[in-house]
Design a protein around this motif. Structure first.
Motif, PDB file in Angstrom:
ATOM      1  N   TYR A  17       0.834  -1.211   0.000  1.00  0.00           N
ATOM      2  CA  TYR A  17       0.000   0.000   0.000  1.00  0.00           C
ATOM      3  C   TYR A  17       0.869   1.261   0.000  1.00  0.00           C
ATOM      4  O   TYR A  17       0.596   2.213  -0.750  1.00  0.00           O
ATOM      5  CB  TYR A  17      -0.922  -0.004   1.213  1.00  0.00           C
ATOM      6  N   LEU A  18       1.911   1.277   0.813  1.00  0.00           N
ATOM      7  CA  LEU A  18       2.776   2.449   0.896  1.00  0.00           C
ATOM      8  C   LEU A  18       3.559   2.656  -0.398  1.00  0.00           C
ATOM      9  O   LEU A  18       3.783   3.800  -0.826  1.00  0.00           O
ATOM     10  CB  LEU A  18       3.742   2.310   2.084  1.00  0.00           C
ATOM     11  N   PHE A  19       3.970   1.559  -1.027  1.00  0.00           N
ATOM     12  CA  PHE A  19       4.661   1.676  -2.314  1.00  0.00           C
ATOM     13  C   PHE A  19       3.727   2.268  -3.368  1.00  0.00           C
ATOM     14  O   PHE A  19       4.125   3.144  -4.146  1.00  0.00           O
ATOM     15  CB  PHE A  19       5.165   0.310  -2.784  1.00  0.00           C
ATOM     16  N   LYS A  23       3.035   7.483  -0.182  1.00  0.00           N
ATOM     17  CA  LYS A  23       2.922   8.372   0.978  1.00  0.00           C
ATOM     18  C   LYS A  23       4.286   8.562   1.645  1.00  0.00           C
ATOM     19  O   LYS A  23       4.521   9.569   2.316  1.00  0.00           O
ATOM     20  CB  LYS A  23       1.921   7.805   1.985  1.00  0.00           C
ATOM     21  N   LEU A  24       5.159   7.579   1.496  1.00  0.00           N
ATOM     22  CA  LEU A  24       6.529   7.660   1.991  1.00  0.00           C
ATOM     23  C   LEU A  24       7.479   7.288   0.864  1.00  0.00           C
ATOM     24  O   LEU A  24       7.097   6.581  -0.076  1.00  0.00           O
ATOM     25  CB  LEU A  24       6.738   6.711   3.182  1.00  0.00           C
ATOM     26  N   ARG A  25       8.714   7.735   0.954  1.00  0.00           N
ATOM     27  CA  ARG A  25       9.718   7.348  -0.027  1.00  0.00           C
ATOM     28  C   ARG A  25       9.949   5.841   0.022  1.00  0.00           C
ATOM     29  O   ARG A  25       9.819   5.211   1.069  1.00  0.00           O
ATOM     30  CB  ARG A  25      11.036   8.071   0.246  1.00  0.00           C
ATOM     31  N   MET A  26      10.349   5.268  -1.119  1.00  0.00           N
ATOM     32  CA  MET A  26      10.526   3.827  -1.207  1.00  0.00           C
ATOM     33  C   MET A  26      11.560   3.307  -0.220  1.00  0.00           C
ATOM     34  O   MET A  26      11.378   2.249   0.389  1.00  0.00           O
ATOM     35  CB  MET A  26      10.922   3.424  -2.634  1.00  0.00           C
ATOM     36  N   LEU A  32      11.318   0.494   7.101  1.00  0.00           N
ATOM     37  CA  LEU A  32      10.244   0.136   8.031  1.00  0.00           C
ATOM     38  C   LEU A  32       9.931  -1.366   7.944  1.00  0.00           C
ATOM     39  O   LEU A  32       9.659  -2.009   8.962  1.00  0.00           O
ATOM     40  CB  LEU A  32       8.993   0.956   7.739  1.00  0.00           C
ATOM     41  N   VAL A  33       9.974  -1.921   6.733  1.00  0.00           N
ATOM     42  CA  VAL A  33       9.751  -3.353   6.556  1.00  0.00           C
ATOM     43  C   VAL A  33      10.822  -4.150   7.293  1.00  0.00           C
ATOM     44  O   VAL A  33      10.522  -5.121   8.009  1.00  0.00           O
ATOM     45  CB  VAL A  33       9.751  -3.720   5.057  1.00  0.00           C
ATOM     46  N   LEU A  34      12.075  -3.733   7.146  1.00  0.00           N
ATOM     47  CA  LEU A  34      13.187  -4.418   7.817  1.00  0.00           C
ATOM     48  C   LEU A  34      13.001  -4.396   9.338  1.00  0.00           C
ATOM     49  O   LEU A  34      13.150  -5.422  10.013  1.00  0.00           O
ATOM     50  CB  LEU A  34      14.507  -3.751   7.431  1.00  0.00           C
ATOM     51  N   VAL A 320      15.819  16.890 -13.024  1.00  0.00           N
ATOM     52  CA  VAL A 320      15.911  16.198 -11.741  1.00  0.00           C
ATOM     53  C   VAL A 320      15.599  14.722 -11.970  1.00  0.00           C
ATOM     54  O   VAL A 320      14.548  14.371 -12.507  1.00  0.00           O
ATOM     55  CB  VAL A 320      14.942  16.798 -10.710  1.00  0.00           C
ATOM     56  N   ALA A 321      16.520  13.854 -11.594  1.00  0.00           N
ATOM     57  CA  ALA A 321      16.434  12.437 -11.906  1.00  0.00           C
ATOM     58  C   ALA A 321      15.485  11.707 -10.957  1.00  0.00           C
ATOM     59  O   ALA A 321      15.263  12.151  -9.824  1.00  0.00           O
ATOM     60  CB  ALA A 321      17.822  11.796 -11.825  1.00  0.00           C
ATOM     61  N   PRO A 322      14.927  10.575 -11.405  1.00  0.00           N
ATOM     62  CA  PRO A 322      14.171   9.717 -10.478  1.00  0.00           C
ATOM     63  C   PRO A 322      15.087   9.254  -9.349  1.00  0.00           C
ATOM     64  O   PRO A 322      16.271   9.013  -9.557  1.00  0.00           O
ATOM     65  CB  PRO A 322      13.750   8.535 -11.366  1.00  0.00           C
ATOM     66  N   ASN A 323      14.550   9.151  -8.149  1.00  0.00           N
ATOM     67  CA  ASN A 323      15.310   8.740  -6.966  1.00  0.00           C
ATOM     68  C   ASN A 323      16.449   9.700  -6.629  1.00  0.00           C
ATOM     69  O   ASN A 323      17.389   9.334  -5.921  1.00  0.00           O
ATOM     70  CB  ASN A 323      15.878   7.321  -7.142  1.00  0.00           C
ATOM     71  N   SER A 324      16.392  10.914  -7.127  1.00  0.00           N
ATOM     72  CA  SER A 324      17.416  11.901  -6.815  1.00  0.00           C
ATOM     73  C   SER A 324      17.358  12.272  -5.333  1.00  0.00           C
ATOM     74  O   SER A 324      16.272  12.424  -4.764  1.00  0.00           O
ATOM     75  CB  SER A 324      17.220  13.164  -7.658  1.00  0.00           C
ATOM     76  N   PRO A 325      18.514  12.442  -4.682  1.00  0.00           N
ATOM     77  CA  PRO A 325      18.501  12.890  -3.281  1.00  0.00           C
ATOM     78  C   PRO A 325      17.979  14.314  -3.117  1.00  0.00           C
ATOM     79  O   PRO A 325      17.745  14.763  -2.006  1.00  0.00           O
ATOM     80  CB  PRO A 325      19.979  12.799  -2.878  1.00  0.00           C
ATOM     81  N   LEU A 326      17.767  15.003  -4.245  1.00  0.00           N
ATOM     82  CA  LEU A 326      17.271  16.380  -4.191  1.00  0.00           C
ATOM     83  C   LEU A 326      15.754  16.462  -4.146  1.00  0.00           C
ATOM     84  O   LEU A 326      15.203  17.543  -3.937  1.00  0.00           O
ATOM     85  CB  LEU A 326      17.774  17.157  -5.417  1.00  0.00           C
ATOM     86  N   LEU A 327      15.066  15.355  -4.350  1.00  0.00           N
ATOM     87  CA  LEU A 327      13.606  15.386  -4.395  1.00  0.00           C
ATOM     88  C   LEU A 327      13.029  15.921  -3.087  1.00  0.00           C
ATOM     89  O   LEU A 327      13.402  15.474  -2.000  1.00  0.00           O
ATOM     90  CB  LEU A 327      13.060  13.983  -4.669  1.00  0.00           C
ATOM     91  N   GLY A 328      12.125  16.877  -3.209  1.00  0.00           N
ATOM     92  CA  GLY A 328      11.499  17.469  -2.038  1.00  0.00           C
ATOM     93  C   GLY A 328      12.330  18.549  -1.383  1.00  0.00           C
ATOM     94  O   GLY A 328      11.871  19.174  -0.422  1.00  0.00           O
ATOM     95  N   ARG A 329      13.542  18.781  -1.897  1.00  0.00           N
ATOM     96  CA  ARG A 329      14.401  19.822  -1.322  1.00  0.00           C
ATOM     97  C   ARG A 329      14.336  21.073  -2.185  1.00  0.00           C
ATOM     98  O   ARG A 329      13.855  21.054  -3.313  1.00  0.00           O
ATOM     99  CB  ARG A 329      15.836  19.297  -1.194  1.00  0.00           C
ATOM    100  N   SER A 330      14.860  22.167  -1.662  1.00  0.00           N
ATOM    101  CA  SER A 330      14.768  23.438  -2.362  1.00  0.00           C
ATOM    102  C   SER A 330      15.802  23.526  -3.468  1.00  0.00           C
ATOM    103  O   SER A 330      16.760  22.745  -3.528  1.00  0.00           O
ATOM    104  CB  SER A 330      14.973  24.599  -1.386  1.00  0.00           C
ATOM    105  N   ILE A 331      15.612  24.503  -4.341  1.00  0.00           N
ATOM    106  CA  ILE A 331      16.575  24.744  -5.415  1.00  0.00           C
ATOM    107  C   ILE A 331      17.949  25.059  -4.836  1.00  0.00           C
ATOM    108  O   ILE A 331      18.980  24.751  -5.438  1.00  0.00           O
ATOM    109  CB  ILE A 331      16.080  25.884  -6.323  1.00  0.00           C
ATOM    110  N   GLN A 332      17.981  25.649  -3.646  1.00  0.00           N
ATOM    111  CA  GLN A 332      19.264  25.956  -3.020  1.00  0.00           C
ATOM    112  C   GLN A 332      20.073  24.686  -2.761  1.00  0.00           C
ATOM    113  O   GLN A 332      21.310  24.707  -2.789  1.00  0.00           O
ATOM    114  CB  GLN A 332      19.040  26.710  -1.714  1.00  0.00           C
TER     115      GLN A 332
END
Length: 595
Positions: A17-19, A23-26, A32-34, A320-332
């Motif tokens: 469901y979460l995947f 609602k949360l990053r993969m 959480l599963v672990l 901006v790439a998929p799974n980028s560490p920048l996702l959800g962060r500001s342009i800065q």
């Protein structure tokens, strides 16, 4: 149903469901599963942490470095430029499919597609073909050829690892090749005929990744000598003359709520939206300036040497790439990752008009940004997996002996593993070290080349496969799903399992689908008293290929943004292709891997 089975199924259901809901990053879901598996005692502490030392996890990490080395040295670009020699759309697509068959089985298809996107756009326009006729095929064929080898995708390695943990012999380097070639030929024939007709056709002006692409949002500052000083926006007539629209006006920290009626003053910042060529003309005609932050705020003082002042600056489009560490962060956050002496000038986002200061924008997958930077810094920009360089207006990658060396190292990694000289994990690690020592991969950018989210996802989900098998949950699922068709024989059971894996692969992470379905495949084989290999092959092919949605696979997301597609384009083209693969798998898997 035992308590253990109920716990495993509950954890798997919540994770699914979460995947699906995102609602949360993969990687957070996987973590959480672990923790849930370990805290409920479904796996021992050693089993819970085994994924971090698993051969598949180590191999994928090393393959990221190998792919970065090949990309950074320009080896892929040199090969991909063969596309420019095509003289017709059909020849162009045939050459593209052939090149992907040579490269994608050995290099991460995400890296391959990132390199090919700008080249495909440029080359297709050169021959008068809409790039939208080639970008979806680029993604699809990279997936088709990725299943040719054991190292072609991380999903292949996951299925192999989980299967070996459950007692299967595992797969050889080229064991998937016979079926892979058949599916590739069938898929290419489809894309050249019916699929080509179903693909949308758009002109250059409609393509977000084209050179004069899309509508960007940028910030322009009114200078002391600007022609529009003391005029209102209505008097400047920006909308009619330049087809540009002022979304907001800031005066210091104050936002002016009626910008059209305001007389412009020195230092005012205009948030303007329009096509980049028109924004450039607006800036020049009215004497405006790009709103740029001082370089000192981006990690270091300014280099005022004469050489730096003379160096050519380039406009570079990045996505901006998929799974980028920048996702959800500001342009800065992106600003700090880029070299000094650069400026983010504008941003383009599908389906949304940005109405706030660029510094406050939170980055999303597929955002395209326009960056002004020095020519010598473009190579460094390509080395991070956080963004993908789209623009063809950048400096060419340097090609020297390192490009040949990187290709030779990759070939040696494949050959040594295929011939059994050493394990794939050791050969890949040795190759990665060789590329780092020869500076094919810069040590400073080494960890940028490794997608930590994918590694964490794999390491945390692998114990789920152990729990699903050891708890009896796999057998329970089989008995109440594919087991209902067991009376029809192994061929029908194989078809049902492949279809189940196909649906799960589209709805959730490919890695998660592979971990969940591998023990189910082995239990299915036991149910019909057959060899588990054909059922594992079905899981591998279905989980490694995702054609139906733009979010089902990373490469789909990349071309979705770059090509300006609609969600429905993937459904129309990918749906029949999924059916082609399903039919090919059901028919030919028992031929090569008898029950």
């Amino acid at each position: 149903m035992t308590v253990q089975i109920a716990l495993v199924l509950t954890i798997a259901a919540v994770a699914t469901y979460l995947f699906i809901s995102e609602k949360l990053r993969m990687d957070i879901v996987a973590l959480l599963v672990l923790l849930a598996l370990a805290l409920t005692g479904l796996v021992t502490p050693g089993e819970a942490l085994s994924g971090f030392s698993n051969e598949a996890t180590i191999t994928v990490a090393a393959m990221f470095i190998l792919a970065a080395g090949i990309e950074n040295t320009g080896a892929l670009s040199a090969i991909a430029r063969l596309l420019g020699k095509s003289r017709s759309p059909t020849v162009f697509l045939l050459v593209l499919f052939g090149l992907l068959g040579l490269i994608a089985p050995f290099v991460s298809n995400t890296a391959v597609v990132a390199v090919f996107i700008p080249i495909v756009i440029s080359a297709s326009m050169h021959i008068g073909m809409s790039p939208t006729k080639a970008l979806i095929p680029l993604s699809y064929v990279s997936q088709m050829t990725g299943v040719w080898t054991l190292i072609g995708t991380s999903t292949n390695l996951i299925v192999n690892s989980v299967a070996k943990d459950l007692g299967h012999r595992g797969f050889t380097m080229f064991e998937f090749l016979p079926l892979g070639l058949i599916c590739w030929l069938a898929g290419c024939l489809y894309l050249l005929t019916l699929g080509r007709w179903l693909l949308p056709s758009q002109g250059q002006s409609d393509l977000p990744a084209a050179q004069e692409s899309g509508h960007y949002v940028t910030e322009l500052t009114v200078a002391e000598d600007s022609a529009c000083l003391d005029q209102t926006l209505e008097q400047a007539d920006i909308g009619r003359k330049y087809k540009a629209y002022v979304l907001q006006l800031w005066r210091g920290s104050e936002r002016m709520w009626a910008p059209k009626a305001q007389q412009l003053q020195q230092g005012d910042v205009l948030l303007v939206r329009g096509r980049w060529s028109q924004l450039e003309k607006l800036k020049e005609d009215l004497g405006l300036q790009y709103h740029r932050r001082p370089a000192a705020q981006r990690g270091g003082g300014q280099d005022k040497s004469e050489e730096a002042e003379r160096e050519k600056e380039l406009m570079v489009e990045v996505m901006v790439a998929p799974n980028s560490p920048l996702l959800g962060r500001s342009i800065q956050a992106l600003d700090r990752r880029l070299p000094r002496h650069q400026a983010i000038l504008g941003i383009q986002r599908r389906g949304q008009i940005i109405r706030d200061h660029l510094d406050g924008v939170r980055l999303a997958v597929g955002d395209i940004l326009l960056v002004l930077m020095r020519e010598s810094d473009v190579g460094r920009l390509r080395s991070t997996n956080a963004i993908i360089v789209l623009s063809e207006r950048t400096a060419p990658l340097p090609r020297d002996w390192r490009a040949t060396f990187a290709l030779a190292v990759m070939a040696l990694v494949v050959v040594s593993a295929a011939l059994g000289w050493t394990s794939i994990a050791i050969s890949a690690l040795a190759g990665a070290v060789a590329l780092v020592l020869t500076r094919c991969v810069d040590v400073d950018n080494l960890y940028d080349a490794i997608d930590g989210r994918i590694l964490l996802l794999m390491a945390c989900l692998l114990p789920l496969g152990t729990a699903v098998s050891s708890s009896g949950a796999a057998q329970f699922i089989v008995d109440h799903t594919v087991g209902l068709a067991s009376g029809w024989g192994p061929h029908v059971v194989l078809a049902v399992l492949y279809l189940m894996a196909l649906v799960l692969g589209e709805l959730m992470s490919n890695a998660a689908a592979a971990v969940l379905l591998t023990p189910i495949a082995i239990s299915t084989a036991r149910l019909v008293d057959a060899d588990p290999t054909p059922f594992l092959i079905a899981v591998t092919f279905s989980a490694s290929t995702s054609f139906l949605t733009p979010v089902g696979y990373q490469t789909n997301t990349m071309v979705y943004s770059a090509g300006g597609y609609r969600f429905s384009d993937f459904v129309k083209v990918g749906g029949p292709l999924n059916l082609v693969f399903w039919l090919a798998g059901v028919v030919f898997i028992p031929v090569f891997w008898p029950f």
